[in-house]
Write a protein that holds these residues in place. Structure first.
Motif, short mmCIF file in Angstrom:
data_model
loop_
_atom_site.label_atom_id
_atom_site.label_comp_id
_atom_site.label_asym_id
_atom_site.label_seq_id
_atom_site.Cartn_x
_atom_site.Cartn_y
_atom_site.Cartn_z
N PRO A 105 -1.02 6.26 2.11
CA PRO A 105 -0.96 6.98 0.96
C PRO A 105 -2.36 6.01 0.31
CG PRO A 105 0.14 4.21 1.55
CD PRO A 105 -0.69 5.45 2.84
N ASN A 106 -2.02 6.88 -1.62
CA ASN A 106 -2.73 6.15 -2.16
C ASN A 106 -3.10 4.34 -2.51
OD1 ASN A 106 -5.46 6.19 -4.42
ND2 ASN A 106 -4.01 7.52 -5.47
N LEU A 107 -3.56 4.01 -2.35
CA LEU A 107 -3.74 2.28 -2.45
C LEU A 107 -5.12 2.44 -3.43
CD1 LEU A 107 -4.45 1.04 0.93
CD2 LEU A 107 -2.53 1.89 -0.53
N ASP A 108 -4.98 3.27 -4.56
CA ASP A 108 -5.67 2.88 -5.62
C ASP A 108 -5.49 2.21 -6.70
OD1 ASP A 108 -8.13 3.82 -6.80
OD2 ASP A 108 -7.29 5.25 -7.83
N LYS A 109 -5.85 0.59 -6.52
CA LYS A 109 -5.74 0.09 -8.20
C LYS A 109 -4.47 -0.56 -8.26
CE LYS A 109 -7.68 3.40 -11.71
NZ LYS A 109 -7.76 3.92 -12.69
N LEU A 110 -4.41 -0.65 -5.91
CA LEU A 110 -3.05 -1.31 -6.24
C LEU A 110 -3.57 -3.01 -5.70
CD1 LEU A 110 -0.68 0.59 -3.86
CD2 LEU A 110 0.03 -0.14 -6.33
N ALA A 111 -2.40 -4.01 -6.31
CA ALA A 111 -3.26 -5.03 -5.32
C ALA A 111 -2.73 -5.45 -4.19
CB ALA A 111 -2.57 -6.45 -6.78
N LEU A 112 -3.29 -6.62 -3.48
CA LEU A 112 -3.24 -6.84 -2.35
C LEU A 112 -1.13 -7.06 -1.64
CD1 LEU A 112 -5.97 -8.76 -0.85
CD2 LEU A 112 -5.34 -6.72 -0.05
N ALA A 113 -0.74 -7.13 -2.80
CA ALA A 113 0.71 -8.12 -1.93
C ALA A 113 1.62 -6.56 -2.24
CB ALA A 113 0.76 -8.83 -3.17
N ASP A 114 1.28 -5.49 -3.05
CA ASP A 114 1.64 -4.16 -3.34
C ASP A 114 0.82 -3.03 -2.17
OD1 ASP A 114 3.31 -5.06 -5.52
OD2 ASP A 114 1.42 -4.54 -6.85
N VAL A 115 0.56 -3.23 -2.21
CA VAL A 115 -0.85 -2.93 -0.35
C VAL A 115 0.10 -3.68 0.81
CG1 VAL A 115 -2.55 -2.37 0.45
CG2 VAL A 115 -2.68 -2.92 -1.47
N LYS A 116 0.14 -4.13 0.88
CA LYS A 116 1.05 -4.90 2.06
C LYS A 116 2.40 -4.99 2.35
CE LYS A 116 1.96 -9.37 4.45
NZ LYS A 116 2.09 -10.55 4.37
N THR A 117 3.19 -4.41 0.95
CA THR A 117 4.23 -3.78 0.90
C THR A 117 4.62 -2.91 1.89
OG1 THR A 117 4.92 -5.71 -0.82
CG2 THR A 117 6.59 -3.33 -0.25
N ARG A 118 3.19 -1.88 0.46
CA ARG A 118 3.29 -0.19 0.75
C ARG A 118 3.11 0.38 2.92
NH1 ARG A 118 1.34 3.77 -2.72
NH2 ARG A 118 3.30 3.09 -4.64
N LEU A 119 2.32 -0.92 3.29
CA LEU A 119 1.52 -0.69 4.31
C LEU A 119 2.53 -1.08 5.43
CD1 LEU A 119 -2.70 -0.70 4.23
CD2 LEU A 119 -0.33 1.21 3.94
N GLU A 120 3.38 -2.14 5.11
CA GLU A 120 4.45 -2.27 6.06
C GLU A 120 5.47 -1.43 6.88
OE1 GLU A 120 5.29 -6.18 4.82
OE2 GLU A 120 3.78 -7.34 5.68
N THR A 121 5.46 -0.79 5.02
CA THR A 121 6.56 0.13 5.29
C THR A 121 5.97 1.25 6.57
OG1 THR A 121 6.71 0.73 3.70
CG2 THR A 121 8.23 -0.84 3.34
N LEU A 122 5.02 2.12 6.84
CA LEU A 122 4.72 2.78 7.13
C LEU A 122 4.34 2.28 8.90
CD1 LEU A 122 2.50 4.80 4.00
CD2 LEU A 122 5.17 5.15 5.43
N ASP A 123 4.07 1.18 8.81
CA ASP A 123 3.57 0.86 10.11
C ASP A 123 2.18 0.62 10.42
OD1 ASP A 123 5.59 0.11 11.40
OD2 ASP A 123 6.41 1.68 12.33
N LEU A 124 1.43 0.18 9.32
CA LEU A 124 -0.26 0.14 9.14
C LEU A 124 -0.52 -1.15 8.68
CD1 LEU A 124 -0.36 4.12 7.17
CD2 LEU A 124 -0.79 2.85 9.43
N GLN A 125 -1.71 -1.04 8.72
CA GLN A 125 -2.20 -2.84 8.79
C GLN A 125 -3.65 -2.46 7.73
OE1 GLN A 125 -3.08 -4.62 12.20
NE2 GLN A 125 -1.49 -3.81 13.45
#
Length: 187
Positions: free
Chosen positions: A51-71
């Motif tokens: 996903p595009n993580l541009d301008k996202l805070a770390l908490a939002d990054v963590k949530t988005r990547l966990e749903t996709l099984d990414l680290q």
């Protein structure tokens, strides 16, 4: 001569041909099993779009990547960019839209919370023109407020100010801070 006849005779024998057949079948079976095992353990054919993580805070990054099984791994903070929120993602690798497998690490570069501090150079005795280029190349802004003091050197730096306070060489200020000159009047 007898040895050579015996050797060629052995190559034509039924037991040798059976051994060659077993070796070939074993090799084919090994290759087939290896290919099957690699396909199972490397999730062959699996695709997760980054996903595009541009301008996202770390908490939002963590949530988005966990749903996709990414680290993710934060590898660096870049130079402060005022166009991005503080502590937000500036760069990512792999880039948005690339395809990866589950548990892949996405490497992130974050925007620091402010400009980094830079040391004020000693500009006393330098001309206004030279001092301006030194300050600009150091990342500072040069203000329009000039204070003149009685000095025989015209437009020679006799001091620096920031927010109305005198600055000493070696003081640290954030990049993009505005610095004003105290110059000699030439009298």
């Amino acid at each position: 001569m007898e040895h050579i006849k015996g050797f060629f005779g052995f190559l034509k024998s039924k037991s040798f041909l059976v051994q060659i057949g077993i070796a070939i079948l074993s090799l084919l079976l090994f290759v087939f099993l290896l290919q099957w095992w690699l396909g199972m353990t490397t999730n062959h054919g699996q695709k997760i779009q980054v996903p595009n993580l541009d301008k996202l805070a770390l908490a939002d990054v963590k949530t988005r990547l966990e749903t996709l099984d990414l680290q993710f791994v934060v590898i660096d903070s870049a130079n402060y960019n005022p166009d991005y929120p503080k502590k937000s993602v500036i760069e990512q690798d792999p880039e948005a839209g690339d395809f990866v497998k589950e548990n892949r690490k996405i490497y992130l570069t974050l925007n620091p919370s402010k400009y980094r501090d830079v040391e004020i150079p000693d500009l006393n005795g330098k001309t206004k023109r030279l001092a301006t280029s030194i300050l600009l190349s150091s990342g500072f802004l040069v203000g329009d407020e000039i204070t003149y003091v009685k000095d025989k050197g015209k437009d020679v730096v006799r001091g620096l100010k920031h927010n109305g306070e005198d600055l000493q060489p070696g003081t640290k200020l954030p990049k993009q801070s505005t610095i004003n000159f105290i110059l000699g009047d030439g009298n």
